[in-house]
Design a protein around this motif. Structure first.
Motif, PDB file in Angstrom:
ATOM      1  N   VAL A   1      50.374  36.114  42.253  1.00 42.50           N
ATOM      2  CA  VAL A   1      49.256  36.905  41.770  1.00 42.50           C
ATOM      3  C   VAL A   1      48.199  37.127  42.871  1.00 42.50           C
ATOM      4  CG1 VAL A   1      47.730  35.113  40.845  1.00 42.50           C
ATOM      5  CG2 VAL A   1      47.999  37.260  39.607  1.00 42.50           C
TER       6      VAL A   1
ATOM      7  N   LEU B   1      46.345  34.899  44.676  1.00 44.76           N
ATOM      8  CA  LEU B   1      45.223  33.974  44.900  1.00 44.76           C
ATOM      9  C   LEU B   1      45.466  33.114  46.137  1.00 44.76           C
ATOM     10  CD1 LEU B   1      44.363  32.703  41.285  1.00 44.76           C
ATOM     11  CD2 LEU B   1      42.981  34.194  42.719  1.00 44.76           C
TER      12      LEU B   1
ATOM     13  N   THR C   1      44.151  40.170  44.244  1.00 39.65           N
ATOM     14  CA  THR C   1      44.498  39.737  42.890  1.00 39.65           C
ATOM     15  C   THR C   1      44.196  40.810  41.853  1.00 39.65           C
ATOM     16  OG1 THR C   1      44.077  37.468  43.520  1.00 39.65           O
ATOM     17  CG2 THR C   1      44.079  37.946  41.178  1.00 39.65           C
ATOM     18  N   LYS C   2      43.037  41.458  41.989  1.00 39.30           N
ATOM     19  CA  LYS C   2      42.669  42.446  40.971  1.00 39.30           C
ATOM     20  C   LYS C   2      43.688  43.584  40.904  1.00 39.30           C
ATOM     21  CE  LYS C   2      39.497  45.054  43.945  1.00 39.30           C
ATOM     22  NZ  LYS C   2      40.236  46.309  44.146  1.00 39.30           N
TER      23      LYS C   2
ATOM     24  N   VAL D   1      46.842  42.266  39.112  1.00 37.79           N
ATOM     25  CA  VAL D   1      46.590  42.187  37.666  1.00 37.79           C
ATOM     26  C   VAL D   1      46.587  43.590  37.058  1.00 37.79           C
ATOM     27  CG1 VAL D   1      44.945  41.479  35.895  1.00 37.79           C
ATOM     28  CG2 VAL D   1      45.322  40.028  37.895  1.00 37.79           C
ATOM     29  N   ALA D   2      45.990  44.541  37.787  1.00 38.48           N
ATOM     30  CA  ALA D   2      45.931  45.908  37.273  1.00 38.48           C
ATOM     31  C   ALA D   2      47.334  46.510  37.136  1.00 38.48           C
ATOM     32  CB  ALA D   2      45.067  46.776  38.185  1.00 38.48           C
TER      33      ALA D   2
ATOM     34  N   TYR E   1      38.439  44.066  31.792  1.00 35.63           N
ATOM     35  CA  TYR E   1      37.410  44.589  32.695  1.00 35.63           C
ATOM     36  C   TYR E   1      37.864  45.828  33.472  1.00 35.63           C
ATOM     37  CZ  TYR E   1      33.407  44.533  35.809  1.00 35.63           C
ATOM     38  OH  TYR E   1      32.264  44.864  36.485  1.00 35.63           O
ATOM     39  N   SER E   2      39.129  45.824  33.885  1.00 35.28           N
ATOM     40  CA  SER E   2      39.567  46.935  34.743  1.00 35.28           C
ATOM     41  C   SER E   2      40.018  48.139  33.928  1.00 35.28           C
ATOM     42  CB  SER E   2      40.711  46.473  35.637  1.00 35.28           C
ATOM     43  OG  SER E   2      41.825  46.142  34.830  1.00 35.28           O
TER      44      SER E   2
END
Lengths: 243, 297
Positions: free
Chosen positions: A48, A50, A70-71, A74-75, A102-103
């Motif tokens: 992921v 990190l 990471t973002k 995740v997206a 959030y995204s």
């Protein structure tokens, strides 16, 4: 499909992952078991983004995701429920869930997913205005899973979801994992509770000090003499396990 | 001491305290998000004052235009500072980041000496800020009335942002658990930039107001206020925004009431700030409004 190819990770001088390869086919539940310090969490955290990989590659549906922030991982629908749950204790249950999305920009979709999480975990709805830090361990695990679902994952990775929970709660969490999987979400599970993890897994991998030493269908690993000795704490032949 | 004189000192304390509070907010916000003490914050404050000065002196802008431009440039500078000096060290040990902060502070001060010159510059205070207001024997300059208003508006807006908006929610998330925030696809860098921008913007406003109150600039003018406002943030409970404001007022109050009641000790006014810090740290190490420190396990 998630494909991990010869993945290597160094922490300072320690070679934490020494070229591991594994595959998680779409729609499957795959379990990664192993002792403390074998590199299970590192594997998930590297996938992921990190933790930085020092070698090898991770690809998701054919796209290389190694080195992405990471973002961005995740997206793309790859999501991790971290070990120790890591809910935001000073935010309410509802705020934790909203942050999960959030995204995302699709308001109706977010609202629908929130309702879905509440249907899955009615307890969270009862406590939605409460600070997450005031929840019990089991409730926090539910929230961590719910929050992850709010990212609308296609691959849900879970790191030690049963850690420190009462057996009844563990059973419930594993049932939920099966439900989520039945709805089409692929699951990669890391567990010290090898028995529970292998029982629900389509396929399993055994990780020992940074290397995959064994792999096979979950049921086959459960029956494996070496696995039983090392991770299940008994040496009785299959079928003789008292329940 | 007459009542009028006491009220006079109180008014001065209120105005100085709110100025401290404005700067302390920047320290506390950055610390809250990154657990980093931005030692260059006082220098950002200095920069704000100089930028406004040059906007008027060189570019002939009206005072309000200069204020607006300088504040925006200061905010941008704060964002850039984080980008250059702190972001590359995001996952480094905290001591490295602290050293980088101290280095950034010295660098800004010395570059400022080269660029702006070491000699103090006189500021032309805009007329509206320079009106003498008298009420029942208490007289203050209008700037001293404007500063508390700015501080309270800033406090109210910030609390609203942090508690009620999406970006505020993300700020609270990032401040408690960086990795978990990343796992929710929160753009941590954007949140950090936003925090630095806001804190630096307030420091810029503070610097300009300071230069209206004490109309003289020098490149090291940010050092002492920076240190004191850091103390104010710690006294109030670092990481806590209302705490920083409370700490600012306490510090301003103690300083000016010392002058009022113990005029012979006026030369030690800065020492009282440090005494207050020591007392608070001994009695309540997490600061007046700070919660018990939660160790991450």
């Amino acid at each position: 499909m998630l494909k991990v190819d010869e993945l290597s990770v160094h922490y300072g001088g320690i070679h934490a992952l020494q070229g591991i390869s594994l595959e998680v086919p779409d729609g499957a539940i795959v379990s990664l078991i192993g002792a403390n310090g074998a590199g299970k969490s590192t594997t998930l955290r590297t996938i992921v983004g990190l933790v930085k990989a020092s070698g090898g590659a991770v690809s998701w549906n054919g796209d290389r995701i190694t080195g992405l922030a990471t973002k961005d991982v995740v997206a793309r629908g790859v999501c991790l429920v971290p070990e120790g749950r890591h809910v935001f204790p000073n935010l309410t249950v509802d705020e934790n869930l909203i942050l999960g999305a959030y995204s995302r920009k699709d308001r109706p979709g977010i609202a629908a997913d929130r309702d879905k999480v509440f249907a899955l975990f009615p307890r969270l709805q009862e406590r939605m205005r409460q600070k997450a830090g005031t929840l019990s361990g089991g409730e926090q695990q539910m929230l961590a899973v719910g929050r992850a679902l709010m990212t609308r994952p296609r691959l849900l990775m879970m790191d030690e979801p049963s850690l420190g929970l009462a057996p009844l709660v563990v059973k419930m969490i594993f049932d939920i994992v099966k439900t989520i999987n039945a709805e089409g979400v692929t699951v990669l599970l890391v567990e010290q509770n090898a028995k529970a993890a292998l029982e629900i897994a389509d396929f399993g991998y055994v990780l020992e000090t940074g290397r995959i030493t064994l792999s096979g269908p979950g049921k086959q690993l459960l029956a494996d003499e070496g696995v039983r000795k090392a991770y299940l704490g008994d040496v009785k032949p299959v079928g003789a396990v008292a329940r | 001491m007459t009542l009028a004189l006491f009220l006079q000192h109180l008014a001065n304390a209120l105005s100085l305290g709110s100025l401290y509070a404005l700067i302390a907010i920047g320290y506390t916000m950055v610390y809250g998000i990154l657990r980093l003490i931005n030692f260059a914050h006082g220098d950002v404050f200095m920069l704000g004052a100089y930028l406004a000065f040059y906007s008027v002196a060189t570019f002939m802008l009206p005072w309000w235009g200069a204020l607006l431009l300088a504040v925006l440039l200061t905010a941008a500078f704060g964002v850039g500072l984080e980008w250059v000096a702190y972001r590359p060290l995001r996952d480094s040990p905290r001591i490295s980041v602290m050293i980088s902060a101290i280095g950034a502070s010295f660098l800004i001060e010395n570059v400022a000496i080269v660029l702006f010159g070491g000699r103090p510059k006189g500021v032309t205070v805009p007329d509206v800020m320079n009106v003498k207001l008298t009420l029942g024997g208490v007289s203050i300059m209008s700037v001293s009335l404007v500063i508390p208003i700015i501080t309270f508006v800033a406090l109210a807006v910030l609390l609203w942002v942090v508690q009620r908006t999406r970006v505020g929610m993300a700020m609270r998330a990032v401040s408690t658990d960086l990795d978990a925030a990343r796992l929710q696809a929160i753009d941590v860098n954007r949140i950090v930039s936003f925090t630095f921008g806001t804190g630096s913007l307030l420091a810029g406003v503070g610097g300009i107001m300071w230069s209206y109150k004490y109309p003289q600039l020098n490149p090291l003018m940010g050092v002492m206020p920076g240190l004191k406002c850091f103390i104010a943030a710690v006294i109030g409970g670092i990481g806590n925004i209302p705490g920083a404001v409370l700490g600012g007022f306490l510090l301003g109050g103690i300083e000016l009431l010392t002058i009022a009641f113990l005029p012979t000790l006026t030369g030690y006014r800065d020492a009282f700030a440090f005494v207050l810090l020591i007392v608070v740290l001994l009695v309540k190490p997490s600061g007046l409004l700070g919660g018990a420190a939660v160790e991450k396990v």
